[in-house]
Write a protein that holds these residues in place. Structure first.
Motif, mmCIF file in Angstrom:
data_model
loop_
_atom_site.group_PDB
_atom_site.id
_atom_site.type_symbol
_atom_site.label_atom_id
_atom_site.label_comp_id
_atom_site.label_asym_id
_atom_site.label_seq_id
_atom_site.Cartn_x
_atom_site.Cartn_y
_atom_site.Cartn_z
ATOM 1 N N GLY A 12 -1.295 -8.917 14.296
ATOM 2 C CA GLY A 12 -2.026 -9.230 13.174
ATOM 3 C C GLY A 12 -2.211 -10.803 13.364
ATOM 4 O O GLY A 12 -2.166 -11.320 14.132
ATOM 5 N N GLY A 13 -2.488 -11.314 11.871
ATOM 6 C CA GLY A 13 -2.898 -12.771 11.964
ATOM 7 C C GLY A 13 -3.157 -13.176 10.475
ATOM 8 O O GLY A 13 -3.067 -12.473 9.740
ATOM 9 N N LEU A 18 -7.686 -14.535 5.102
ATOM 10 C CA LEU A 18 -7.526 -13.264 5.493
ATOM 11 C C LEU A 18 -5.968 -12.983 6.213
ATOM 12 O O LEU A 18 -5.876 -13.903 7.192
ATOM 13 C CB LEU A 18 -8.440 -12.690 6.533
ATOM 14 C CG LEU A 18 -8.109 -11.199 7.214
ATOM 15 C CD1 LEU A 18 -8.389 -10.304 6.237
ATOM 16 C CD2 LEU A 18 -9.275 -11.117 8.381
ATOM 17 N N LYS A 19 -5.163 -12.351 5.632
ATOM 18 C CA LYS A 19 -4.010 -12.172 6.324
ATOM 19 C C LYS A 19 -3.977 -10.424 6.819
ATOM 20 O O LYS A 19 -4.494 -9.651 5.942
ATOM 21 C CB LYS A 19 -2.854 -12.232 5.207
ATOM 22 C CG LYS A 19 -2.697 -13.583 4.973
ATOM 23 C CD LYS A 19 -1.579 -13.763 3.627
ATOM 24 C CE LYS A 19 -1.287 -15.131 3.518
ATOM 25 N NZ LYS A 19 -2.381 -15.847 2.679
ATOM 26 N N ALA A 20 -3.727 -10.055 7.933
ATOM 27 C CA ALA A 20 -4.074 -8.680 8.437
ATOM 28 C C ALA A 20 -2.902 -8.274 9.350
ATOM 29 O O ALA A 20 -2.124 -9.099 9.963
ATOM 30 C CB ALA A 20 -5.340 -8.723 9.368
ATOM 31 N N ARG A 21 -2.624 -7.045 9.031
ATOM 32 C CA ARG A 21 -1.510 -6.331 9.927
ATOM 33 C C ARG A 21 -2.522 -5.298 10.566
ATOM 34 O O ARG A 21 -3.142 -4.492 9.835
ATOM 35 C CB ARG A 21 -0.305 -5.766 9.435
ATOM 36 C CG ARG A 21 0.627 -6.763 8.884
ATOM 37 C CD ARG A 21 1.844 -6.207 8.665
ATOM 38 N NE ARG A 21 1.848 -5.289 7.477
ATOM 39 C CZ ARG A 21 1.979 -5.735 6.091
ATOM 40 N NH1 ARG A 21 2.303 -7.036 5.948
ATOM 41 N NH2 ARG A 21 1.804 -4.991 5.299
ATOM 42 N N HIS A 22 -2.073 -4.929 11.954
ATOM 43 C CA HIS A 22 -2.975 -4.065 12.582
ATOM 44 C C HIS A 22 -2.149 -3.006 13.048
ATOM 45 O O HIS A 22 -1.076 -3.119 13.791
ATOM 46 C CB HIS A 22 -3.747 -4.509 13.792
ATOM 47 C CG HIS A 22 -4.464 -5.512 13.737
ATOM 48 N ND1 HIS A 22 -5.600 -5.725 12.698
ATOM 49 C CD2 HIS A 22 -4.507 -6.729 14.124
ATOM 50 C CE1 HIS A 22 -6.080 -6.874 12.750
ATOM 51 N NE2 HIS A 22 -5.550 -7.599 13.391
ATOM 52 N N ASP A 46 -5.288 -5.107 5.216
ATOM 53 C CA ASP A 46 -5.794 -6.498 5.210
ATOM 54 C C ASP A 46 -5.440 -6.969 3.605
ATOM 55 O O ASP A 46 -5.517 -6.173 2.700
ATOM 56 C CB ASP A 46 -7.214 -6.303 5.351
ATOM 57 C CG ASP A 46 -7.698 -6.153 6.586
ATOM 58 O OD1 ASP A 46 -6.957 -6.517 7.559
ATOM 59 O OD2 ASP A 46 -8.881 -5.967 6.931
ATOM 60 N N GLU A 47 -5.373 -8.289 3.396
ATOM 61 C CA GLU A 47 -5.249 -9.125 2.187
ATOM 62 C C GLU A 47 -6.438 -10.089 2.354
ATOM 63 O O GLU A 47 -6.162 -11.174 3.138
ATOM 64 C CB GLU A 47 -3.920 -9.553 1.947
ATOM 65 C CG GLU A 47 -3.965 -10.538 0.452
ATOM 66 C CD GLU A 47 -2.527 -10.907 0.401
ATOM 67 O OE1 GLU A 47 -2.482 -12.127 -0.247
ATOM 68 O OE2 GLU A 47 -1.534 -10.324 0.484
ATOM 69 N N ILE A 48 -7.440 -10.072 1.411
ATOM 70 C CA ILE A 48 -8.480 -11.169 1.359
ATOM 71 C C ILE A 48 -8.443 -11.771 0.072
ATOM 72 O O ILE A 48 -8.198 -11.353 -1.159
ATOM 73 C CB ILE A 48 -9.660 -10.145 1.304
ATOM 74 C CG1 ILE A 48 -9.843 -9.383 2.735
ATOM 75 C CG2 ILE A 48 -11.143 -11.142 1.299
ATOM 76 C CD1 ILE A 48 -11.029 -8.174 2.704
ATOM 77 N N ALA A 49 -8.249 -13.082 0.237
ATOM 78 C CA ALA A 49 -8.292 -14.130 -0.807
ATOM 79 C C ALA A 49 -9.576 -14.173 -1.783
ATOM 80 O O ALA A 49 -10.718 -13.559 -1.387
ATOM 81 C CB ALA A 49 -8.199 -15.485 -0.332
ATOM 82 N N LEU A 111 -7.391 -9.342 -2.816
ATOM 83 C CA LEU A 111 -7.717 -8.038 -2.512
ATOM 84 C C LEU A 111 -7.026 -7.355 -1.422
ATOM 85 O O LEU A 111 -6.823 -7.889 -0.283
ATOM 86 C CB LEU A 111 -9.276 -7.978 -2.083
ATOM 87 C CG LEU A 111 -9.721 -6.816 -1.487
ATOM 88 C CD1 LEU A 111 -9.608 -5.435 -2.430
ATOM 89 C CD2 LEU A 111 -11.162 -6.726 -1.164
ATOM 90 N N LYS A 112 -6.073 -6.141 -1.533
ATOM 91 C CA LYS A 112 -5.619 -5.518 -0.485
ATOM 92 C C LYS A 112 -5.882 -4.436 -0.454
ATOM 93 O O LYS A 112 -6.362 -3.418 -1.361
ATOM 94 C CB LYS A 112 -3.888 -5.279 -1.095
ATOM 95 C CG LYS A 112 -3.298 -6.941 -1.214
ATOM 96 C CD LYS A 112 -1.917 -6.734 -1.648
ATOM 97 C CE LYS A 112 -1.135 -8.019 -1.743
ATOM 98 N NZ LYS A 112 0.368 -7.742 -2.176
#
Length: 232
Positions: A12-13, A18-22, A46-49, A111-112
């Protein structure tokens, strides 16, 4: 065989907005243990601001399912579709011969979402997009099919992959069973709470892969909601 994928094993990153886990490996330097499962090749958490999102970008020959966990996603694409999908609901995009689209968070809160990519049965086809409401009361204590490319799955959103995407909302202690042909694969991730899958605990942020299993017994260890994909 069950393969638990705890959150700390996922790639992830954090780009700020954007906070993401794959759940599945997406780059050559990712975790090789988190390999694809047949047609199921991407599952991003994903979490989007607020006020941010993905600008116009292209896709082809991919079935992309978005399950909104919190907030709402706004979609626009090159074939004229514009729409908004809210928490608990699902959108599907069949990229077909090619489509460009943008997705953004127009709300005031993060937004998740889960975004799931499946390879289609065959390449090409007319690009299309659709969204549908799935009230939680309809999946209380039971599995409901949200999207499917399998004949007989009723009112689910149609996709061009040999797969189905299901969801359930369970109170603590409730149990659902899911039969799966041992030639197929399944992947489950809670969007809220925690469950056990054939006795293995899976909490929000984790996922679990099922390979050559005949039956999944899913029990909520606390109030929970989860998404399950069954794919060839």
């Amino acid at each position: 065989m069950l393969q638990l994928r705890p959150s700390h094993t996922l790639d992830g990153g954090d780009r700020g907005w954007l906070k993401a886990r794959h759940h599945f490996i997406v780059s050559h330097n990712g975790n090789p243990a988190n390999h694809s499962l047949g047609a199921l090749i991407v599952w991003n958490d994903d979490e989007i601001a607020p006020g941010k999102g993905f600008g116009r970008h292209p896709h082809s020959d991919m079935e992309i399912i978005t399950y909104v966990r919190e907030g709402a996603v706004t979609h626009e694409d090159s074939v004229g579709n514009v729409g908004r999908t809210e928490a608990g609901d699902v959108q599907v995009m069949s990229a077909g011969t090619g489509i460009t689209h943008a997705e953004r968070n127009d709300g005031d809160e993060p937004l998740k979402l889960f975004q799931i990519w499946l390879r289609p049965r065959r390449p090409g086809g007319t690009p299309r997009w659709g969204t549908k409401r799935f009230p939680k009361r309809e999946r209380a204590g039971r599995l409901v099919t949200l999207a499917s490319g399998i004949v007989g799955d009723g009112e689910a959103l149609s996709i061009g992959a040999d797969a189905r995407v299901l969801a359930a909302t369970l109170l603590s202690g409730q149990v659902v069973e899911y039969r799966i042909h041992p030639s197929r694969n399944a992947y489950l991730a809670p969007s809220r709470g925690a469950v056990t899958v054939n006795g293995q605990r899976v909490a929000t942020g984790d996922g679990i892969a099922a390979i050559a299993e005949n039956n999944l017994t899913i029990e909520a260890t606390e109030d929970a909601e989860f998404i399950l994909v069954d794919a060839a």
